[in-house]
Design an enzyme around this catalytic site. Structure first.
Site, short mmCIF file in Angstrom:
data_model
loop_
_atom_site.label_atom_id
_atom_site.label_comp_id
_atom_site.label_asym_id
_atom_site.label_seq_id
_atom_site.Cartn_x
_atom_site.Cartn_y
_atom_site.Cartn_z
CG ASP A 1 -2.19 0.83 0.97
OD1 ASP A 1 -3.23 0.59 1.60
OD2 ASP A 1 -2.11 1.75 0.11
C1 GLC Z 1 -4.45 4.25 -0.09
C2 GLC Z 1 -5.30 3.06 0.23
C3 GLC Z 1 -5.36 2.07 -0.87
C4 GLC Z 1 -5.27 2.78 -2.20
C5 GLC Z 1 -3.88 3.37 -2.31
C6 GLC Z 1 -3.69 4.16 -3.61
O1 GLC Z 1 -3.79 4.74 1.02
O2 GLC Z 1 -5.09 2.38 1.45
O3 GLC Z 1 -6.59 1.34 -0.72
O4 GLC Z 1 -5.51 1.89 -3.26
O5 GLC Z 1 -3.57 4.20 -1.20
O6 GLC Z 1 -4.49 5.29 -3.59
#
Ligand code: GLC
Length: 737
Positions: free
Chosen positions: A268
């Site tokens: 993430d």
């Molecule tokens: C965010 C989220 C994730 C998302 C990623 C890209 O913090 O936790 O679900 O896909 O970053 O935006």
């Protein structure tokens, strides 16, 4: 320099040969580059990012959605880098792109996998037209704590429902084949157990015993993988002391050794570097090492990999095979997507067989609405006799908020609001008084209560649009108190004194505690955040063109202090009994310590929710009867057929979602008192009766027992079929070895 070496691999060789051939020609920078995802999305292409792409330092970008800039990024990668390896272009296309579907939590109330798939297909089409080839969805975290803001993105509290709908999303995004036009790679997230954040506070610690992790939280991820999901995203969370982005048990033992997942794992956002903030590592270098060794293939926005993998390799702290394996998995997905074969910016023109996005969005909204209360058939509105309606509340006219959370690219100008739709439908024949009353759902100002009072007093019926603005749910937006925010409760109590019928429509990103107002409302619809077509969908339901058909995908508590409260809880050794519960106001002042029954309940809340999982009323009157089993006993090699008669004794034709639950009475680990195993959607005309049949086999009865391996254990089972998780029509059967 333009050397389309990658083109040379455009032979008929197998996918693996093409991957191996390209991998063998890559240098270390190019390999590490494939493992790096870079955030763009600044309205232009920064020169340093263009240069990094040319140098082979970038395998993927995210958050650029302008078609021209996406095409330019792809052109640079394919024609100005040494090997011409195309980019994964990522974006959070969570429940729609321009056309916004209901939030996943609302879509889950439809219990309709075909509908969820259709919504994902629309989203993929609109995204792919811009050159996006990867979405970070579906989120398949099981969510049992409505304080958690990301329950809005989930399919609710039940592993089976999350599994069925998560798999449907994967099919919708990826289509029949990844290299077809408008197919985009999907991503099951957040692996794993993210929804178990302590106190529902997003990003908080999760402690999930392996047995619960396997029986509950991992199930939807396995279903997504079985449906062909191409990528998995690790969660931010520390799970049992080891954050997911460094968790060998999850990423190597479960994902690779047990499930043989062929796709790649992306972290993430910055979750690799956050390992040091968790306190698992001391710095980025150690974080890069831990994440790679655990099995994270690509780093989303961070430079632990770019900054340290070369030196970690030089110092033999990591194994070059880990890098090669990661790069091979990433390249394989790029080949499967056909990215090497497409010309940059080549999104094909839409063919006529594309569905109408707004029609899909309206049907999704329509099926996502749950009727929780309908005293004296307050709904549907008697539009023939109505002369005046009061419409109260900010969410009646909130084009942006009705879209819900996670709609980076949603277009509020496309939103059709409840107010506009009701005015368009009824405005000719009915006087409609709209009083916003509260500027936002959080407003505490009561200055307009008088105007609301007058509108309600002179109206035949009042529609109260209550709930939460979009910003009160979603990532990092958890609430400790999940009642109606602002002065909404005060407003309802103020208006009930008019004596006029009040019909509530709750729009929210989570289950709310509605106990303080439920008795003041004649009828209540729970609508989640329904997206672009909120207005037409609610109008059709309120005016009786269509009966509500949704069923709750999560429990609605009486009080926030009951959380976690969900249908598939364990029995405990001292389960409460309706006759054995003495509530706080009933306790005699002289009562002794043992006088309240000594069972598992709260003195001030009891042990039941306000509305249970799977609950939803209809304008029809559904009755279940004549439940029959094909046998009293089956072996683990046999299946059991359960049949039941469903009748519509009402005056409305409507859909019902018949749900089948079991209980395994004795197990090598304790088992839930109810487990959803199957469900069916049926439409019945008034007076119609139909026999429904379900078939259970060993796959439906297996669970992770004491050894944490899948097993079906002989013994007695109960089975129920009904319209919610409190279904009473049931029977029992035995499983023998
Ligand atoms: C965010 C989220 C994730 C998302 C990623 C890209 O913090 O936790 O679900 O896909 O970053 O935006």
């Amino acid at each position: 320099m333009h050397n389309n070496l990658a083109a040379a691999s455009h032979t008929d060789a197998t996918l693996s040969d093409r991957v191996a051939d390209l991998l063998a020609r890559m240098n270390l920078v190019e390999k590490i580059g494939q493992m790096c995802q870079v955030n763009v999305g600044e309205g232009h292409i920064p020169a340093n990012i263009a240069e990094d792409i040319r140098a082979g330092w970038v395998g993927s970008v995210l958050n650029e959605v302008d078609p021209a800039r996406v095409a330019e990024l792809q052109r640079i990668a394919k024609t100005e880098s040494r090997l011409g390896i195309p980019l994964m272009i990522g974006r959070d296309v969570i429940h729609g792109f321009s056309t916004v579907m209901p939030i996943p939590f609302a879509q889950a109330a439809s219990w309709n996998p075909q509908l969820v798939e259709a919504g994902a297909r629309v989203a993929a089409t609109e995204a792919a037209e811009r050159g996006i080839n990867w979405t970070f969805a579906p989120m398949v975290d099981v969510a049992r704590d409505p304080r958690w803001g990301r329950i809005a993105e989930s399919f609710g509290e039940d592993p089976t429902l999350c599994a069925v709908l998560g798999a449907a999303s994967v099919r919708g995004y990826q289509g029949a084949a990844l290299n077809e036009p408008y197919a985009i790679a999907s991503c099951a997230k957040h692996f794993a157990g993210y929804g178990a954040a302590e106190s529902g506070r997003d990003y908080a610690t999760t402690n999930v015993p392996e047995n619960e992790l396997r029986n509950v939280h991992l199930k939807p991820f396995k279903a997504a993988i079985d449906a062909g999901v191409t990528t998995i995203m690790t969660s931010f969370s520390d799970i049992d002391g080891i954050p997911a982005s460094a968790n060998h048990f999850l990423l190597r033992k479960v994902l690779r050794e047990e499930w043989n997942f062929p796709g790649f794992v992306v972290s993430d956002w910055d979750s690799i570097r956050q390992l040091a903030i968790h306190g698992l590592t001391a710095n980025d270098r150690e974080s890069g090492r831990e994440a790679l060794q655990a099995g994270v293939d690509m780093e989303m926005h961070g430079d632990a990999y770019r900054g340290h993998l070369e030196s970690l390799l030089e110092s033999d702290e990591i194994d070059s095979d880990h890098i090669d394996d990661a790069v091979a998995r990433i390249l394989r997905i790029k080949f499967e997507l056909g990215l090497f074969d497409e010309e940059p910016g080549s999104a094909p023109p839409r063919t006529t067989d594309h569905v109408d996005p707004l029609q899909v969005a309206e049907q999704a909204a329509l099926e996502s609405v749950v009727l929780l209360k309908n005293t004296n058939d307050a709904l549907p509105l008697d539009t023939e006799r109505l002369t005046s309606i009061a419409i109260i509340g900010p969410l009646a006219d909130a084009p942006r908020d009705q879209l819900g959370t996670w709609i980076f690219d949603g277009d509020p100008s496309l939103s059709q609001t409840p107010l506009a739709s009701l005015q368009a439908t009824l405005g000719e024949s009915v006087r409609i008084d709209f009083v916003r009353t509260l500027e936002t759902s959080r407003s505490q100002a009561t200055t307009d209560f008088g105007d609301a009072w007058h509108a309600v007093s002179r109206a035949d019926v009042t529609l109260l649009f209550l709930g939460e603005e979009a910003i009160l749910s979603g990532e990092a937006h958890s609430r400790a108190d999940i009642g109606l925010p602002g002065a909404q409760v005060e407003l309802i109590h103020h208006l009930r004194a008019t004596g006029k019928p009040l019909i509530g429509v709750v729009m929210a990103g989570r289950p709310l505690v509605l106990t303080p107002v439920i008795d003041d409302l004649s009828a209540l619809l729970f609508a989640g955040h329904l997206g672009t077509m909120t207005g037409p969908a609610l109008t059709r339901i309120l005016c009786g063109e269509t009966s509500p058909m949704g069923k709750l995908p999560a429990t609605l508590p009486r009080m926030v202090g009951q959380i976690p409260i969900y249908h598939s809880q364990k029995n405990t050794g001292k389960p409460p009994h309706p006759d054995g519960v003495v509530m706080i106001d009933e306790i005699d002042p002289q009562a002794d310590q043992l006088s309240t029954g000594m069972t598992a309940y709260h003195l001030d809340a009891g042990y039941t929710p306000l509305f249970p999982f799977g609950y939803g009323l209809s304008y029809a009157a559904f009755r279940y009867g004549n439940l029959l089993l094909s046998a009293e006993s089956i072996t683990t090699a046999e299946s059991l057929t359960i049949s039941v008669d469903l009748s519509n004794n009402g005056d409305y034709g409507a859909h019902e979602i018949a749900q089948l639950y079991i209980r395994d009475l004795v197990g090598s680990t304790t088992r839930p008192v109810r487990e959803l195993k199957q469900f069916q959607r049926i439409y019945l005309e008034p007076g119609e009766t139909r026999q429904l049949t379900f078939t259970l086999d060993a796959k439906d009865l297996e669970f992770y027992g004491r050894s944490n391996t899948l097993t079906v254990e002989p013994g007695e089972f109960h089975v129920w079929v009904g319209g919610d998780s409190n279904a009473e029509l049931g029977s029992s059967f035995f499983v023998t070895a």
